[in-house]
Write a protein that holds these residues in place. Structure first.
Motif, PDB file in Angstrom:
ATOM      1  N   GLY A   1      39.752 -29.395  32.858  1.00 37.55           N
ATOM      2  CA  GLY A   1      41.022 -30.137  33.377  1.00 37.55           C
ATOM      3  C   GLY A   1      41.452 -29.440  34.801  1.00 37.55           C
ATOM      4  O   GLY A   1      41.738 -30.115  35.813  1.00 37.55           O
ATOM      5  N   ILE A   2      41.652 -28.141  34.569  1.00 35.02           N
ATOM      6  CA  ILE A   2      41.981 -27.574  35.790  1.00 35.02           C
ATOM      7  C   ILE A   2      40.962 -27.545  37.028  1.00 35.02           C
ATOM      8  O   ILE A   2      41.404 -27.778  38.246  1.00 35.02           O
ATOM      9  CB  ILE A   2      42.264 -25.760  35.559  1.00 35.02           C
ATOM     10  N   ARG A   3      39.757 -27.499  36.546  1.00 36.86           N
ATOM     11  CA  ARG A   3      38.803 -27.442  37.762  1.00 36.86           C
ATOM     12  C   ARG A   3      38.790 -28.897  38.331  1.00 36.86           C
ATOM     13  O   ARG A   3      38.656 -28.971  39.529  1.00 36.86           O
ATOM     14  CB  ARG A   3      37.228 -27.116  36.995  1.00 36.86           C
ATOM     15  N   TRP A   4      38.987 -29.709  37.328  1.00 37.96           N
ATOM     16  CA  TRP A   4      39.169 -31.301  38.012  1.00 37.96           C
ATOM     17  C   TRP A   4      40.198 -31.380  38.926  1.00 37.96           C
ATOM     18  O   TRP A   4      40.156 -32.065  40.056  1.00 37.96           O
ATOM     19  CB  TRP A   4      38.999 -32.378  36.734  1.00 37.96           C
ATOM     20  N   LEU A   5      41.208 -30.907  38.658  1.00 35.77           N
ATOM     21  CA  LEU A   5      42.497 -30.765  39.488  1.00 35.77           C
ATOM     22  C   LEU A   5      42.107 -30.246  40.788  1.00 35.77           C
ATOM     23  O   LEU A   5      42.639 -30.540  41.947  1.00 35.77           O
ATOM     24  CB  LEU A   5      43.625 -30.366  38.817  1.00 35.77           C
ATOM     25  N   LYS A   6      41.540 -28.932  40.664  1.00 35.62           N
ATOM     26  CA  LYS A   6      41.205 -28.418  41.886  1.00 35.62           C
ATOM     27  C   LYS A   6      40.195 -29.149  42.887  1.00 35.62           C
ATOM     28  O   LYS A   6      40.554 -29.345  44.260  1.00 35.62           O
ATOM     29  CB  LYS A   6      40.275 -27.267  41.490  1.00 35.62           C
ATOM     30  N   ARG A   7      39.391 -29.650  42.306  1.00 30.23           N
ATOM     31  CA  ARG A   7      38.459 -30.740  43.073  1.00 30.23           C
ATOM     32  C   ARG A   7      38.952 -31.861  43.642  1.00 30.23           C
ATOM     33  O   ARG A   7      38.821 -32.387  44.740  1.00 30.23           O
ATOM     34  CB  ARG A   7      37.096 -31.356  42.205  1.00 30.23           C
ATOM     35  N   HIS A   8      40.030 -32.593  42.809  1.00 31.68           N
ATOM     36  CA  HIS A   8      40.767 -33.784  43.466  1.00 31.68           C
ATOM     37  C   HIS A   8      41.743 -33.192  44.401  1.00 31.68           C
ATOM     38  O   HIS A   8      41.855 -33.973  45.352  1.00 31.68           O
ATOM     39  CB  HIS A   8      41.300 -34.399  42.345  1.00 31.68           C
TER      40      HIS A   8
END
Length: 147
Positions: free
Chosen positions: A41-48
């Motif tokens: 989830g944290i990686r997704w937030l970074k990518r977004h």
């Protein structure tokens, strides 16, 4: 899984995050890795968000054995002032940015014990930290909190 290594019951096979684990301050989003927000989830937030100019930084609170929702641990009440949970200090390296920018990190007083915590309640006694900032100089707190 081991809490010491920040591995929780959520696993990493799917993106999983809770907005209550996020705190946007300026152009930096601080995200608590917890039982309700995984590394995926944290990686997704970074990518977004990073392409939009918002840096995403993970936070950990090693003494919080059941982390869920940052509002019982680390609360920004106004620019330059952060309330911290004395039982759940953050990892020092992860909060250097606040000290480098002259933020005050203040341990909150212990919660009121005038009322019994309900049996089988899964909410933290530290919900006393969940406050509403209505101006830079005024916050609203739970009526039972007297400290």
């Amino acid at each position: 899984r081991m809490v010491d290594d920040y591995w929780y019951c959520t696993g990493e096979s799917e993106v999983f995050f809770d907005a209550a684990d996020c705190n946007l301050i300026g152009d930096i989003m601080f995200v608590q890795h917890s039982m309700t927000t995984n590394v995926s989830g944290i990686r997704w937030l970074k990518r977004h968000f990073e392409p939009k100019g918002i840096e995403v930084r993970a936070l950990h609170f090693p003494y919080d054995l059941y982390p869920s929702h940052m509002d019982c641990t680390f609360v920004s009440v106004r620019p330059g002032l952060m309330l911290t949970n004395p039982d759940r200090p953050p990892v020092p390296d992860e909060v250097k940015i606040f000290k480098q920018n002259d933020w005050r990190l203040i341990d909150v007083p212990r919660y009121s014990e005038r009322e019994e915590h309900p049996v089988f309640c899964q909410s933290s006694r530290w919900l006393s930290m969940n406050v509403l900032s209505i101006s830079p100089e005024k916050i609203i707190v739970e009526e039972g909190e007297v400290a």
